[in-house]
Scaffold this motif. Structure first.
Motif, PDB file in Angstrom:
ATOM      1  N   ALA A 101       7.089  18.188 -13.940  1.00  0.00           N
ATOM      2  CA  ALA A 101       5.862  18.934 -14.233  1.00  0.00           C
ATOM      3  C   ALA A 101       4.676  18.196 -13.638  1.00  0.00           C
ATOM      4  O   ALA A 101       4.688  16.968 -13.520  1.00  0.00           O
ATOM      5  N   ILE A 102       3.678  18.973 -13.270  1.00  0.00           N
ATOM      6  CA  ILE A 102       2.413  18.419 -12.787  1.00  0.00           C
ATOM      7  C   ILE A 102       1.332  18.895 -13.751  1.00  0.00           C
ATOM      8  O   ILE A 102       1.209  20.095 -14.008  1.00  0.00           O
ATOM      9  N   LEU A 103       0.553  17.956 -14.260  1.00  0.00           N
ATOM     10  CA  LEU A 103      -0.551  18.276 -15.153  1.00  0.00           C
ATOM     11  C   LEU A 103      -1.868  17.998 -14.437  1.00  0.00           C
ATOM     12  O   LEU A 103      -1.935  17.130 -13.565  1.00  0.00           O
ATOM     13  N   ASN A 104      -2.903  18.729 -14.820  1.00  0.00           N
ATOM     14  CA  ASN A 104      -4.254  18.430 -14.350  1.00  0.00           C
ATOM     15  C   ASN A 104      -4.903  17.551 -15.400  1.00  0.00           C
ATOM     16  O   ASN A 104      -4.963  17.921 -16.582  1.00  0.00           O
ATOM     17  N   VAL A 105      -5.375  16.377 -14.962  1.00  0.00           N
ATOM     18  CA  VAL A 105      -6.002  15.426 -15.869  1.00  0.00           C
ATOM     19  C   VAL A 105      -7.339  15.010 -15.267  1.00  0.00           C
ATOM     20  O   VAL A 105      -7.404  14.538 -14.130  1.00  0.00           O
ATOM     21  N   TRP A 106      -8.399  15.212 -16.032  1.00  0.00           N
ATOM     22  CA  TRP A 106      -9.735  14.774 -15.620  1.00  0.00           C
ATOM     23  C   TRP A 106      -9.957  13.372 -16.168  1.00  0.00           C
ATOM     24  O   TRP A 106      -9.623  13.090 -17.320  1.00  0.00           O
ATOM     25  N   VAL A 107     -10.501  12.492 -15.329  1.00  0.00           N
ATOM     26  CA  VAL A 107     -10.765  11.119 -15.762  1.00  0.00           C
ATOM     27  C   VAL A 107     -12.139  10.645 -15.283  1.00  0.00           C
ATOM     28  O   VAL A 107     -12.618  11.051 -14.234  1.00  0.00           O
ATOM     29  N   GLU A 126       2.033  13.498 -12.576  1.00  0.00           N
ATOM     30  CA  GLU A 126       3.435  13.923 -12.597  1.00  0.00           C
ATOM     31  C   GLU A 126       4.161  13.391 -13.829  1.00  0.00           C
ATOM     32  O   GLU A 126       3.985  12.246 -14.234  1.00  0.00           O
ATOM     33  N   TRP A 127       5.013  14.253 -14.392  1.00  0.00           N
ATOM     34  CA  TRP A 127       5.847  13.906 -15.538  1.00  0.00           C
ATOM     35  C   TRP A 127       7.281  14.336 -15.248  1.00  0.00           C
ATOM     36  O   TRP A 127       7.520  15.266 -14.481  1.00  0.00           O
ATOM     37  N   ARG A 128       8.219  13.644 -15.887  1.00  0.00           N
ATOM     38  CA  ARG A 128       9.643  13.923 -15.712  1.00  0.00           C
ATOM     39  C   ARG A 128      10.318  13.903 -17.077  1.00  0.00           C
ATOM     40  O   ARG A 128      10.067  13.019 -17.885  1.00  0.00           O
ATOM     41  N   LYS A 129      11.196  14.860 -17.282  1.00  0.00           N
ATOM     42  CA  LYS A 129      11.944  14.900 -18.536  1.00  0.00           C
ATOM     43  C   LYS A 129      13.230  14.111 -18.367  1.00  0.00           C
ATOM     44  O   LYS A 129      14.023  14.373 -17.468  1.00  0.00           O
ATOM     45  N   HIS A 136       5.974   9.795 -18.140  1.00  0.00           N
ATOM     46  CA  HIS A 136       4.973   9.722 -17.079  1.00  0.00           C
ATOM     47  C   HIS A 136       5.589   9.063 -15.853  1.00  0.00           C
ATOM     48  O   HIS A 136       6.338   8.102 -15.969  1.00  0.00           O
ATOM     49  N   VAL A 137       5.278   9.585 -14.679  1.00  0.00           N
ATOM     50  CA  VAL A 137       5.856   9.085 -13.438  1.00  0.00           C
ATOM     51  C   VAL A 137       4.824   8.240 -12.703  1.00  0.00           C
ATOM     52  O   VAL A 137       3.715   8.694 -12.455  1.00  0.00           O
ATOM     53  N   GLN A 138       5.206   7.018 -12.366  1.00  0.00           N
ATOM     54  CA  GLN A 138       4.331   6.132 -11.601  1.00  0.00           C
ATOM     55  C   GLN A 138       4.228   6.635 -10.173  1.00  0.00           C
ATOM     56  O   GLN A 138       5.240   6.795  -9.503  1.00  0.00           O
ATOM     57  N   ARG A 139       3.040   6.881  -9.724  1.00  0.00           N
ATOM     58  CA  ARG A 139       2.815   7.338  -8.357  1.00  0.00           C
ATOM     59  C   ARG A 139       2.737   6.126  -7.447  1.00  0.00           C
ATOM     60  O   ARG A 139       2.070   5.162  -7.744  1.00  0.00           O
ATOM     61  N   ARG A 140       3.448   6.199  -6.352  1.00  0.00           N
ATOM     62  CA  ARG A 140       3.400   5.118  -5.374  1.00  0.00           C
ATOM     63  C   ARG A 140       2.413   5.512  -4.284  1.00  0.00           C
ATOM     64  O   ARG A 140       2.523   6.573  -3.694  1.00  0.00           O
TER      65      ARG A 140
END
Length: 148
Positions: A101-107, A126-129, A136-140
């Protein structure tokens, strides 16, 4: 001039690095409702980002996909960072595909080492089940390729 270029590259890379705190990797199927569905994903994402905002990276580790990798360590995870989050808002699910899944997150964030303050961005998170639980998926970052 070299310092300016390096600093400029890091500033441009900040949104990518920002998501890297938290991340991008592999996944496996998503239910739109029910246990493990969108509601569970949003609840877990909000809890994760609340911990990141409070700088409680030890507690956030349990939400990371990396925590399920036997070769990854909490110590290495804690060494990442350099970003201070002043505000975070999980704005919703952008897309789902299987267990991804891809979420929209404002920071709103700062990069204290670079003296960059109060930047705002909406990132694709990005998230993974894994085993029925969202992680939560670490973005490289492409700015910092992984050594081969």
């Amino acid at each position: 001039m070299t310092t300016t270029i390096s600093r400029r590259h890091l500033i441009l890379a900040a949104p990518v690095l920002m998501t890297g705190l938290g991340g991008c990797a592999a996944t496996s199927g998503v239910a739109a409702s029910g246990e493990g569905g969108e509601a569970a994903l949003l609840e877990r994402a909000k809890a994760y980002w609340a911990l990141i905002r409070k700088n409680d990276r030890v507690a956030a580790w349990a939400y990371e996909e990396l925590s399920k990798d036997p070769s990854a360590t909490l110590e290495a995870y804690l060494k990442r960072g350099g970003i201070s989050y002043e505000a975070v808002e999980v704005r919703g699910v952008k897309s789902t595909d299987g267990d991804r899944a891809i979420l929209n997150v404002w920071v709103r964030y700062s990069l204290p080492l670079l003296r960059v303050k109060r930047q705002e961005s909406t990132v694709e998170d990005e998230w993974r089940k894994i085993g029925g639980v969202w992680h939560h998926v670490q973005r490289r970052s492409s700015f910092f390729p992984t050594p081969e």
